[in-house]
Design an enzyme around this catalytic site. Structure first.
Site, PDB file in Angstrom:
ATOM      1  N   ARG A  81       0.982   0.819  -1.303  1.00 23.76           N
ATOM      2  CA  ARG A  81       2.033  -0.143  -0.725  1.00 23.76           C
ATOM      3  C   ARG A  81       1.565  -1.619  -1.253  1.00 23.76           C
ATOM      4  NH1 ARG A  81       1.604  -2.476   5.247  1.00 23.76           N
ATOM      5  NH2 ARG A  81       3.781  -2.748   5.763  1.00 23.76           N
ATOM      6  N   HIS A  85       4.784  -4.093  -2.392  1.00 30.00           N
ATOM      7  CA  HIS A  85       4.927  -5.114  -2.016  1.00 30.00           C
ATOM      8  C   HIS A  85       4.688  -6.558  -3.102  1.00 30.00           C
ATOM      9  CE1 HIS A  85       5.364  -4.740   2.557  1.00 30.00           C
ATOM     10  NE2 HIS A  85       5.487  -3.622   2.037  1.00 30.00           N
ATOM     11  N   ASN A 113       3.935  -8.317   5.216  1.00 33.69           N
ATOM     12  CA  ASN A 113       2.508  -8.238   4.733  1.00 33.69           C
ATOM     13  C   ASN A 113       1.378  -8.393   5.473  1.00 33.69           C
ATOM     14  OD1 ASN A 113       3.935  -7.792   2.237  1.00 33.69           O
ATOM     15  ND2 ASN A 113       3.764  -9.970   1.761  1.00 33.69           N
ATOM     16  N   HIS A 211       5.792   8.110   1.010  1.00 33.74           N
ATOM     17  CA  HIS A 211       5.448   8.204   2.179  1.00 33.74           C
ATOM     18  C   HIS A 211       4.855   9.361   3.056  1.00 33.74           C
ATOM     19  CE1 HIS A 211       8.098   4.264   2.541  1.00 33.74           C
ATOM     20  NE2 HIS A 211       6.937   3.879   3.474  1.00 33.74           N
TER      21      HIS A 211
END
Length: 276
Positions: A81, A85, A113, A211
């Site tokens: 992740r 990001h 974040n 996910h």
């Protein structure tokens, strides 16, 4: 056999997506260029970029990631992740790692974040690499390699990572807030987010498959469980049995509890995932 074929397909698609997602610092999203049969690398990067300047860089990064994953398998999802990001704002330039200053709020402190994890892992890896090759290996490359290695260590695919990224020096929370897909976004909004980066609906679906590892936060789904239309109802698109299970974990007003994205195997990168 059918499940194995599906798993193989999902893994290969995720690999292709992550290669396509890779960005250069100044040019935005780059389409991969052929460097061999079945092998692509983003423009401006090289396979084995540190072969001469820091030959043990990738093995050191791998070994450090192995240490962390061995003691805490839940770190694989946060490291993946973190890479996503980072890449979605200004490209894969490590700008998500920068701290805010008295005159600038950095990406790290943007709302999307604030639940990121894994910064300590990247810091530890950077320290280890710096002992071998001071000032050579970028943090951006470390984030990309750590994401790849951590996914492979929990049963997921591995992929070739070209290196040579340069660390960015600009990091703005406002850009992260505007560009990173919101957990509350509907499918049309998500399609727009990805389209703005040159990514397709297929890319969106493939990334969603990632996910299969990780957790979700109760505060993201509370309204779907208890007040979907403002009348104290549950989102009818949720499986009733699964919604009932979630209600035993996430209570109204719960802003701290987390739930597994893939109940029963949230630390194993497998092919079957329950999407919230």
């Amino acid at each position: 056999m059918a499940i194995q074929k599906l798993l193989s397909l999902l893994f290969s698609q995720l690999v292709l997506f992550l290669q396509f997602l890779d960005l250069t610092n100044s040019q935005g999203l780059q389409v991969g260029v052929q460097v061999g049969i079945g092998l692509t690398t983003p423009q401006g990067l090289q396979l084995g970029f540190y072969r001469q300047t820091c030959p043990n860089a990738e093995s050191t990064i791998h070994d450090m990631v192995q240490q962390f994953i061995s003691s805490d398998r839940t770190l694989a999802a946060p490291l993946l992740r973190l890479h996503f990001h980072d890449c979605f704002v200004r490209g894969c330039d490590g700008s998500v790692l920068l701290n805010s200053t008295s005159t600038n709020q950095a990406e790290k402190d943007a709302v999307p974040n604030q639940t990121l994890r894994g910064f300590n892992v990247i810091d530890a890896i950077k320290s280890a690499v710096e002992k071998e090759c001071p000032g050579v290996v970028s943090c951006a490359d470390i984030v990309a390699l750590a994401a790849r290695d951590s996914v492979a260590m929990v049963g997921g695919p591995s992929w070739v990572v070209a290196t040579g990224r340069r660390d960015g020096t600009v990091s703005r929370a406002s850009e992260a807030l505007a560009q990173i897909p919101s957990p509350f976004a509907n499918i049309n909004q998500l399609k727009q987010n990805f389209s703005a980066k040159g990514l397709s609906v297929k890319d969106l679906v493939v990334l969603s498959g990632a996910h299969t590892i990780g957790i979700g936060h109760c505060f993201v789904i509370i309204n779907r469980l208890y007040n979907f239309t403002g009348k104290g109802d549950t989102d009818p698109s949720l499986d009733p049995a699964y919604a009932a299970q979630l209600k035993t974990i996430c209570k109204p007003g719960d802003n701290t509890t987390v739930v597994a994205m893939d109940p029963g195997s949230s630390t194993l990168f497998d092919a079957i995932t329950t999407m919230l």
